[in-house]
Design a protein around this motif. Sequence first.
Motif, PDB file in Angstrom:
ATOM      1  N   ALA A  13       1.583  -0.106   4.551  1.00 36.81           N
ATOM      2  CA  ALA A  13       0.278  -0.499   4.489  1.00 36.81           C
ATOM      3  C   ALA A  13      -0.549  -0.108   5.349  1.00 36.81           C
ATOM      4  O   ALA A  13      -1.758   0.096   5.557  1.00 36.81           O
ATOM      5  N   ASP A  14      -0.229   0.007   6.791  1.00 33.00           N
ATOM      6  CA  ASP A  14      -0.751   0.403   7.948  1.00 33.00           C
ATOM      7  C   ASP A  14      -0.991   1.887   8.150  1.00 33.00           C
ATOM      8  O   ASP A  14      -1.886   2.282   9.043  1.00 33.00           O
ATOM      9  N   LEU A  33      -0.989   4.383  -0.958  1.00 29.55           N
ATOM     10  CA  LEU A  33      -1.111   5.508  -1.992  1.00 29.55           C
ATOM     11  C   LEU A  33      -2.580   5.699  -2.461  1.00 29.55           C
ATOM     12  O   LEU A  33      -3.359   6.897  -2.312  1.00 29.55           O
ATOM     13  N   ARG A  34      -2.876   4.610  -3.104  1.00 37.93           N
ATOM     14  CA  ARG A  34      -4.454   4.776  -3.618  1.00 37.93           C
ATOM     15  C   ARG A  34      -5.284   4.959  -2.627  1.00 37.93           C
ATOM     16  O   ARG A  34      -6.284   5.958  -2.979  1.00 37.93           O
ATOM     17  N   ARG A  35      -5.274   4.421  -1.567  1.00 40.99           N
ATOM     18  CA  ARG A  35      -6.251   4.509  -0.552  1.00 40.99           C
ATOM     19  C   ARG A  35      -6.403   6.013   0.082  1.00 40.99           C
ATOM     20  O   ARG A  35      -7.198   6.553   0.422  1.00 40.99           O
ATOM     21  N   LEU A  36      -5.001   6.535   0.349  1.00 47.05           N
ATOM     22  CA  LEU A  36      -4.822   7.810   0.970  1.00 47.05           C
ATOM     23  C   LEU A  36      -5.651   8.964  -0.188  1.00 47.05           C
ATOM     24  O   LEU A  36      -6.407   9.654   0.107  1.00 47.05           O
ATOM     25  N   GLU A  68       2.356  -2.907  -1.405  1.00 45.81           N
ATOM     26  CA  GLU A  68       1.976  -2.237  -0.095  1.00 45.81           C
ATOM     27  C   GLU A  68       1.876  -0.743  -0.214  1.00 45.81           C
ATOM     28  O   GLU A  68       0.730  -0.241  -0.087  1.00 45.81           O
ATOM     29  N   LEU A  69       2.768  -0.058  -0.854  1.00 47.22           N
ATOM     30  CA  LEU A  69       3.126   1.410  -0.814  1.00 47.22           C
ATOM     31  C   LEU A  69       1.976   1.686  -2.055  1.00 47.22           C
ATOM     32  O   LEU A  69       1.042   2.768  -1.593  1.00 47.22           O
ATOM     33  N   TRP A 122       3.366   5.240 -11.160  1.00 47.75           N
ATOM     34  CA  TRP A 122       2.661   5.924  -9.990  1.00 47.75           C
ATOM     35  C   TRP A 122       2.430   7.387 -10.292  1.00 47.75           C
ATOM     36  O   TRP A 122       2.220   7.936  -9.138  1.00 47.75           O
ATOM     37  N   TRP A 123       2.680   7.989 -11.195  1.00 50.88           N
ATOM     38  CA  TRP A 123       2.467   9.333 -11.465  1.00 50.88           C
ATOM     39  C   TRP A 123       1.022   9.485 -11.152  1.00 50.88           C
ATOM     40  O   TRP A 123       0.879  10.773 -10.209  1.00 50.88           O
TER      41      TRP A 123
END
Length: 192
Positions: A172-173, A57-60, A52-53, A87-88
């Motif tokens: 996720a929200d 992060l990808r979406r943001l 979820e995280l 995740w860097w």
Amino acid sequence: MPPPASTTRAANRRSAFSARSSTSPAPRPRTWRSSGPTASSSTGAAWFPCLELGDALRRLRSSGVRVCLLTGSGRTTQARIIDALGWWDRADLTLSPEDVPRDRPWPDLILTAALRLGVDDVRNIAVCAATAPAIISARRSGASVAAGVLTGPHSRDRLRTAGATHVLPTIADLPALILRTPADATPTPDHG
């Protein structure tokens, strides 16, 4: 009270914290393992819901939001977790208590991130956190969004008492909350 329209509209001006700073250590070989949806330390303690995280992060970041990952752990532990998850590239900056004079509940981590990311107004900051001290820190920093998440150690009531502007079921929200337009008062799932 919802954040001002100017802070919910312009994702490219908002920061929801994390990025790799020049003081962050270089990536290390993986010493943490990811099993299923959580990252675990060698002691088996679950750290956070990784899938979820990672998606949040990808979406943001793909929406132009500058992201800083803040942690209460040391820089070395933080780097090991980010290395293990790969995740860097999902954060613009990362900070730990070693980077500031005072840890949470003081706002130093958030304000340092804002300065390093070039945030022009603290009202353009959104913070998502799972603990009361982190919510207090967000409120003290002037962030317009201090969203608590229920996947951490503190209850909805404790997060609200600390000053959470929103309480979300999971990280996720968060993208739906801060990327929505003023006409869209309720977060909706991403369909694209």
